[in-house]
Design an enzyme around this catalytic site. Structure first.
Site, PDB file in Angstrom:
ATOM      1  N   CYS A   1       3.195   1.523  -2.926  1.00  0.00           N
ATOM      2  CA  CYS A   1       3.185   0.733  -1.687  1.00  0.00           C
ATOM      3  C   CYS A   1       3.861   1.494  -0.545  1.00  0.00           C
ATOM      4  CB  CYS A   1       3.883  -0.606  -1.897  1.00  0.00           C
ATOM      5  SG  CYS A   1       5.608  -0.441  -2.374  1.00  0.00           S
TER       6      CYS A   1
ATOM      7  N   CYS B   1       8.669  -5.022  -6.945  1.00  0.00           N
ATOM      8  CA  CYS B   1       9.564  -4.888  -5.791  1.00  0.00           C
ATOM      9  C   CYS B   1      11.020  -5.017  -6.244  1.00  0.00           C
ATOM     10  CB  CYS B   1       9.245  -5.943  -4.743  1.00  0.00           C
ATOM     11  SG  CYS B   1       7.472  -6.129  -4.414  1.00  0.00           S
TER      12      CYS B   1
HETATM   13 FE1  FES Z   1       6.418  -2.346  -2.101  1.00  0.00          FE
HETATM   14 FE2  FES Z   1       7.187  -4.821  -2.496  1.00  0.00          FE
HETATM   15  S1  FES Z   1       5.186  -4.146  -2.048  1.00  0.00           S
HETATM   16  S2  FES Z   1       8.337  -3.028  -2.768  1.00  0.00           S
END
Ligand code: FES
Length: 143
Positions: free
Chosen positions: A34, A103
């Site tokens: 991400c 996360c």
């Molecule tokens: Fe990357 Fe939550 S989507 S840490």
């Protein structure tokens, strides 16, 4: 409702945001999937985490979990902080959606990276609990 009240509270009013100029340990980790980044600063005196601050460039769950993780280790001994798990952080927030659990891994890893830095700066061996298992970082197995 996808997010618990506690998650929303820590996202809207994150605790311990900032930096520590005189930190004894600093850890930065990122999730390559991400692209989110988390940095944790620790002030440690006599084996106790006196102060902790964090900066998170990431999603709401990353901010909420880093806020909660810092609250959970503040005032605790290093030994206690080493037992922090992402599952415990998520539980303290009354849960996270399954696809957001990774996360919380970032929060655990940032704390452990900061503790590893603390030991390294002192020239002491890094305890095995500080080691970050990359395979756990991402539900897709991307590390
Ligand atoms: Fe990357 Fe939550 S989507 S840490």
């Amino acid at each position: 409702m996808m997010y618990s009240e506690k998650v929303m509270d820590h996202f809207n009013h994150p605790r311990n945001v900032g930096e520590l100029e005189d930190a004894d340990g600093v850890g930065q980790v990122g999730n390559p999937v991400c692209g989110d980044i988390m940095k944790v600063y620790l002030k440690i005196t006599d084996g106790v985490i006196e102060d902790v601050k964090f900066k998170t460039f990431g999603c709401g769950s990353a901010i909420a979990t880093s806020s909660m993780a810092t609250e959970m280790i503040k005032g605790k001994t290093i030994q206690e902080a080493l037992t922090l798990t992402n599952a415990a952080v998520a539980e303290a927030l009354d849960g996270l959606p399954a696809h957001k659990m990774h996360c919380s891994v970032l929060a655990e890893e940032a704390v452990k990276a900061a503790l590893a830095d603390y030991y390294t700066r002192r020239g002491e061996p890094v305890p095995p609990e500080c080691r970050i298992d990359d395979a756990d970082s991402c539900p897709l197995g991307h590390g």
